[in-house]
Scaffold this active site. Structure first.
Site, PDB file in Angstrom:
ATOM      1  N   GLN A  45       0.569  -1.100  -0.012  1.00 37.70           N
ATOM      2  CA  GLN A  45      -0.169   0.000   0.087  1.00 37.70           C
ATOM      3  C   GLN A  45       0.733   1.365   0.006  1.00 37.70           C
ATOM      4  O   GLN A  45       0.391   2.251  -0.073  1.00 37.70           O
ATOM      5  CB  GLN A  45      -0.997  -0.055   1.245  1.00 37.70           C
ATOM      6  N   ASN A  46       2.223   1.211   0.318  1.00 37.29           N
ATOM      7  CA  ASN A  46       2.891   2.595  -0.178  1.00 37.29           C
ATOM      8  C   ASN A  46       2.853   2.924  -1.472  1.00 37.29           C
ATOM      9  O   ASN A  46       2.987   2.045  -2.546  1.00 37.29           O
ATOM     10  CB  ASN A  46       4.533   2.124   0.265  1.00 37.29           C
ATOM     11  N   LEU A  47       2.748   4.220  -1.478  1.00 37.31           N
ATOM     12  CA  LEU A  47       2.506   4.447  -2.962  1.00 37.31           C
ATOM     13  C   LEU A  47       3.879   4.966  -3.484  1.00 37.31           C
ATOM     14  O   LEU A  47       3.953   5.587  -4.761  1.00 37.31           O
ATOM     15  CB  LEU A  47       1.602   6.137  -2.824  1.00 37.31           C
TER      16      LEU A  47
END
Length: 186
Positions: A45-47
């Site tokens: 979920q890290n962008l």
């Protein structure tokens, strides 16, 4: 006898810096998932990697080594401000300030004079840099650097939309293609 390291002591990775690095992105310390995977920004979920795809065309689905190579080829390096610290979990707010051991960022900047911008992935990275590294960078070298605080790509920083983060992170594209003489100091 050497005491066993505490279970909440973590260490960062080696820098990923190519020969033509113009922008060095600095995080604070990799999260638990990144440390387990031995990869920068491994949390799904890290962008970070989706933003690097949008800004530099580095496909986030590529194998990790290839993503790093393409990012380095675009003139972007990765490292963390901290070499080690005590932290339970992944949150920057859980880093024990007294345990912070900084990476040798001033030495890297001396070895890589083509770096003209430091981009900080989140407020904690900038704060730790200011506390540990800033005073060790010669003033002439510091005048050649642009310091760019950017919003964290962490899933913990969900108060800002992806579109707003992309708008701020997009400045890096121009910095990798602009001449060093256009760098501003802050």
């Amino acid at each position: 006898m050497v005491p066993a390291p505490r279970s909440d002591y973590v260490e960062s990775f080696s820098p990923s810096v190519g020969g033509n690095c113009r922008v060095l992105i600095l995080g604070s310390m990799p999260g638990v998932r990144s440390l387990a995977a031995e990869q920068y920004y491994a949390h799904p979920q890290n962008l970070f990697w989706p933003l690097m795809q949008d800004v530099f065309g580095v496909a986030r689905g590529l194998p990790y080594a290839q993503r790093l190579a393409e990012l380095n080829a675009a003139g972007v390096g990765l490292w963390d401000v901290l070499q080690g610290c005590e932290r339970r979990g992944s949150l920057d707010s859980d880093i024990a300030k007294a345990s912070e051991i900084p990476n040798a960022i001033p030495a890297l900047l001396a070895q890589q004079p083509e770096i003209h911008a430091l981009a900080f992935n989140g407020a904690k990275a900038l704060q730790v840099f200011q506390r540990h590294a800033l005073r060790h960078i010669p003033s002439l070298r510091l005048q050649q650097l642009q310091l760019l605080p950017l919003p964290s790509t962490s899933p913990a920083h969900a108060s800002m939309s992806r579109a707003d983060k992309l708008a701020q992170w997009s400045v890096l594209k121009a910095l990798t293609s602009s001449p060093r003489s256009q760098a501003r100091s802050r």
